[in-house]
Structures are given as structure tokens and as C-alpha cells.
Design a protein around this motif. Sequence first.
Motif, PDB file in Angstrom:
ATOM      1  N   MET A   1       0.765  -1.276  -0.056  1.00  0.00           N
ATOM      2  CA  MET A   1      -0.045   0.103   0.042  1.00  0.00           C
ATOM      3  C   MET A   1       0.891   1.393   0.029  1.00  0.00           C
ATOM      4  O   MET A   1       0.651   2.243  -0.746  1.00  0.00           O
ATOM      5  N   PHE A   2       2.029   1.439   0.859  1.00  0.00           N
ATOM      6  CA  PHE A   2       2.832   2.334   1.006  1.00  0.00           C
ATOM      7  C   PHE A   2       4.078   2.119   0.245  1.00  0.00           C
ATOM      8  O   PHE A   2       4.747   1.087   0.454  1.00  0.00           O
ATOM      9  N   ASP A   3       4.515   3.030  -0.794  1.00  0.00           N
ATOM     10  CA  ASP A   3       5.782   2.687  -1.380  1.00  0.00           C
ATOM     11  C   ASP A   3       6.841   3.259  -0.547  1.00  0.00           C
ATOM     12  O   ASP A   3       7.282   4.327  -0.161  1.00  0.00           O
ATOM     13  N   GLN A   4       7.695   1.999  -0.084  1.00  0.00           N
ATOM     14  CA  GLN A   4       8.745   2.278   0.809  1.00  0.00           C
ATOM     15  C   GLN A   4       9.749   2.911   0.084  1.00  0.00           C
ATOM     16  O   GLN A   4      10.990   3.259   0.946  1.00  0.00           O
ATOM     17  N   HIS A   5       9.906   3.103  -0.912  1.00  0.00           N
ATOM     18  CA  HIS A   5      11.374   3.699  -1.717  1.00  0.00           C
ATOM     19  C   HIS A   5      11.090   5.358  -2.380  1.00  0.00           C
ATOM     20  O   HIS A   5      12.145   5.707  -2.481  1.00  0.00           O
ATOM     21  N   VAL A   6       9.847   5.669  -2.475  1.00  0.00           N
ATOM     22  CA  VAL A   6       9.695   6.888  -2.923  1.00  0.00           C
ATOM     23  C   VAL A   6       9.183   7.988  -2.144  1.00  0.00           C
ATOM     24  O   VAL A   6       8.448   7.626  -1.227  1.00  0.00           O
ATOM     25  N   CYS A   7      10.026   9.084  -2.116  1.00  0.00           N
ATOM     26  CA  CYS A   7       9.499  10.039  -1.036  1.00  0.00           C
ATOM     27  C   CYS A   7       9.320  11.579  -1.975  1.00  0.00           C
ATOM     28  O   CYS A   7      10.173  11.651  -2.689  1.00  0.00           O
ATOM     29  N   HIS A   8       8.103  12.121  -1.795  1.00  0.00           N
ATOM     30  CA  HIS A   8       7.750  13.142  -2.593  1.00  0.00           C
ATOM     31  C   HIS A   8       7.497  14.431  -1.634  1.00  0.00           C
ATOM     32  O   HIS A   8       7.007  15.166  -1.961  1.00  0.00           O
ATOM     33  N   CYS A   9       8.520  14.514  -0.728  1.00  0.00           N
ATOM     34  CA  CYS A   9       8.089  15.407   0.451  1.00  0.00           C
ATOM     35  C   CYS A   9       8.614  17.089   0.162  1.00  0.00           C
ATOM     36  O   CYS A   9       9.479  16.827  -0.784  1.00  0.00           O
ATOM     37  N   LEU A  10       8.579  17.736   0.826  1.00  0.00           N
ATOM     38  CA  LEU A  10       9.161  19.047   0.575  1.00  0.00           C
ATOM     39  C   LEU A  10      10.832  19.213   0.489  1.00  0.00           C
ATOM     40  O   LEU A  10      11.309  20.091  -0.045  1.00  0.00           O
ATOM     41  N   LEU A  11      11.402  18.167   0.938  1.00  0.00           N
ATOM     42  CA  LEU A  11      12.642  17.973   1.119  1.00  0.00           C
ATOM     43  C   LEU A  11      13.409  17.327  -0.118  1.00  0.00           C
ATOM     44  O   LEU A  11      14.415  17.581  -0.404  1.00  0.00           O
ATOM     45  N   CYS A  12      12.436  16.433  -0.570  1.00  0.00           N
ATOM     46  CA  CYS A  12      13.082  15.616  -1.690  1.00  0.00           C
ATOM     47  C   CYS A  12      12.778  16.112  -2.973  1.00  0.00           C
ATOM     48  O   CYS A  12      13.548  15.728  -3.950  1.00  0.00           O
ATOM     49  N   VAL A  13      11.820  16.613  -3.316  1.00  0.00           N
ATOM     50  CA  VAL A  13      11.310  17.137  -4.485  1.00  0.00           C
ATOM     51  C   VAL A  13      11.264  18.846  -4.529  1.00  0.00           C
ATOM     52  O   VAL A  13      10.406  19.300  -3.798  1.00  0.00           O
ATOM     53  N   GLU A  14      11.772  19.290  -5.101  1.00  0.00           N
ATOM     54  CA  GLU A  14      11.650  20.930  -5.535  1.00  0.00           C
ATOM     55  C   GLU A  14      10.233  21.106  -6.120  1.00  0.00           C
ATOM     56  O   GLU A  14       9.927  20.633  -6.780  1.00  0.00           O
ATOM     57  N   ARG A  15       9.540  22.154  -5.132  1.00  0.00           N
ATOM     58  CA  ARG A  15       8.193  22.550  -5.684  1.00  0.00           C
ATOM     59  C   ARG A  15       7.910  23.908  -5.830  1.00  0.00           C
ATOM     60  O   ARG A  15       8.511  24.584  -4.937  1.00  0.00           O
ATOM     61  N   ASP A  16       7.130  24.372  -6.496  1.00  0.00           N
ATOM     62  CA  ASP A  16       6.596  25.608  -6.518  1.00  0.00           C
ATOM     63  C   ASP A  16       5.687  25.885  -5.530  1.00  0.00           C
ATOM     64  O   ASP A  16       4.375  26.097  -5.912  1.00  0.00           O
ATOM     65  N   VAL A  17       5.741  25.788  -4.430  1.00  0.00           N
ATOM     66  CA  VAL A  17       4.683  25.957  -3.262  1.00  0.00           C
ATOM     67  C   VAL A  17       5.237  27.059  -2.231  1.00  0.00           C
ATOM     68  O   VAL A  17       6.454  27.224  -2.161  1.00  0.00           O
ATOM     69  N   GLU A  18       4.285  27.714  -1.737  1.00  0.00           N
ATOM     70  CA  GLU A  18       4.652  28.840  -0.899  1.00  0.00           C
ATOM     71  C   GLU A  18       4.715  28.099   0.512  1.00  0.00           C
ATOM     72  O   GLU A  18       4.067  27.485   1.073  1.00  0.00           O
ATOM     73  N   LEU A  19       6.371  28.413   1.377  1.00  0.00           N
ATOM     74  CA  LEU A  19       6.265  27.688   2.659  1.00  0.00           C
ATOM     75  C   LEU A  19       6.189  29.016   3.374  1.00  0.00           C
ATOM     76  O   LEU A  19       6.466  29.937   3.493  1.00  0.00           O
ATOM     77  N   ASP A  20       5.692  28.762   4.818  1.00  0.00           N
ATOM     78  CA  ASP A  20       5.545  29.407   5.704  1.00  0.00           C
ATOM     79  C   ASP A  20       6.569  29.159   6.843  1.00  0.00           C
ATOM     80  O   ASP A  20       7.079  28.437   6.737  1.00  0.00           O
ATOM     81  N   GLU A  21       6.503  29.903   8.077  1.00  0.00           N
ATOM     82  CA  GLU A  21       7.364  29.648   8.994  1.00  0.00           C
ATOM     83  C   GLU A  21       7.475  28.138   9.551  1.00  0.00           C
ATOM     84  O   GLU A  21       8.397  27.609   9.866  1.00  0.00           O
ATOM     85  N   ILE A  22       6.215  27.750   9.862  1.00  0.00           N
ATOM     86  CA  ILE A  22       5.950  26.224  10.443  1.00  0.00           C
ATOM     87  C   ILE A  22       6.506  25.270   9.370  1.00  0.00           C
ATOM     88  O   ILE A  22       7.171  24.498   9.679  1.00  0.00           O
ATOM     89  N   ASP A  23       6.453  25.670   8.144  1.00  0.00           N
ATOM     90  CA  ASP A  23       7.048  24.709   6.963  1.00  0.00           C
ATOM     91  C   ASP A  23       8.705  24.642   7.252  1.00  0.00           C
ATOM     92  O   ASP A  23       9.279  23.532   7.235  1.00  0.00           O
ATOM     93  N   HIS A  24       8.910  25.944   7.123  1.00  0.00           N
ATOM     94  CA  HIS A  24      10.479  25.996   7.449  1.00  0.00           C
ATOM     95  C   HIS A  24      11.113  25.463   8.800  1.00  0.00           C
ATOM     96  O   HIS A  24      12.008  24.893   8.719  1.00  0.00           O
ATOM     97  N   SER A  25      10.262  25.708   9.753  1.00  0.00           N
ATOM     98  CA  SER A  25      10.693  25.012  10.858  1.00  0.00           C
ATOM     99  C   SER A  25      10.603  23.323  11.019  1.00  0.00           C
ATOM    100  O   SER A  25      11.378  22.892  11.567  1.00  0.00           O
ATOM    101  N   THR A  26       9.705  22.882  10.411  1.00  0.00           N
ATOM    102  CA  THR A  26       9.543  21.295  10.150  1.00  0.00           C
ATOM    103  C   THR A  26      10.524  20.969   9.348  1.00  0.00           C
ATOM    104  O   THR A  26      11.371  19.928   9.719  1.00  0.00           O
TER     105      THR A  26
END
Length: 179
Positions: A1-26
Motif C-alpha cells: 500500500m505504501f511505497d517504501q522507496h519513493v518520497c515526494h516530500c518538501l525536502l526531496c522534490v523541489e516544488r513551487d509551493v509557498e512555504l510559511d514559518e511552520i514549514d521552514h521550522s518542520t
Amino acid sequence: MFDQHVCHCLLCVERDVELDEIDHSTMRHVRERGWGVIMVPEDEDGPGWAFTVGLWHTFRSPEAAMFGLRVDVMQNCLNTLADGVAAGRHLVDGQERDDVIRNYSVVARSVDTSWYRSLFGMALHFYQEPPLPFMEIVWPDADGRFPWDADATPKLRELQPTLWIPKDDHAPGPWTKLP
């Protein structure tokens, strides 16, 4: 059910999304420690909760969530649990852990995905492309009884949802009122 090898998170994939202070802290916490803890304090609508972000990214272990205690207590518990994950003790459904709350065991239960949007929005935002696994870390009362035990107090059941049950099948309460 969950792909153990692929991560699409904010650290792994560059995205054009606006990040706030909570995002940067996390993101900083995940880079530096391997995870962060998001805390949602109790309010007039119901008990508080806390959950990890980063365990899946860093260790391919399910994220963890706790409910119904003070947020600082849950943060400490989740950090202790995450230290165990970092040491190789990944979370497994039904697993009893004695390394989270002193003198008490907790139980990890798989969270049904129907709860994700209501409770784990920051994690969904961080990972961008769910699903990812979540475990609810269920704690007992002072006598060691869990919410599913017949003699558990109603208050214990009110403080902790049963997230392994789909949201539409859950008993009405503060958790089912969340959008």
C-alpha cells in the motif's frame, strides 16, 4: 500500500509551493534530527493532539500521533518514541511499547486514511503525495486499562479517538466533528 522507496516530500522534490514559518521550522527539524513534532493544543472544541512529521522521510517508519494529554507531554512522548525509531525500533500495528511513558505501556495502532485530512494536514502538506502510514499511540489510564478494555473509563475513550476505525464508522464525538 505504501511505497517504501519513493518520497515526494518538501525536502526531496523541489516544488513551487509557498512555504510559511511552520514549514521552514518542520523542514529544519527533519533535516537536523530526522523528525519534528506538530502540536495542536486543546481548545473549547476538544482535546489536543500531537504528531510527528519526518519519520517516514528519514527512517521509512510510520508517523506517530497521540491524543488527549497535554501537548508538551505528548511532544516528549513522541520524541522518545522517535528516538526508538531512530535506533531501529520501527512502529508496527498492535505493537506494545514500554519505552514511551515511564511505568506504562502504550500500543501502536494503524490509522485509517479517512482521518488524515482532519488531523494531519501539516504532514499531508509536507509529504505532498500521500498516502503515508500513520500510527496512533494509545495510552492507558492509571490502572493500565486501554480505551478498548471493558472497564476503561468513558473519559479515557473521549480523550483518544479510535483512528483504526474509519471516520464514518466512529462514534460521534469531538474527533468526528473535525472537518
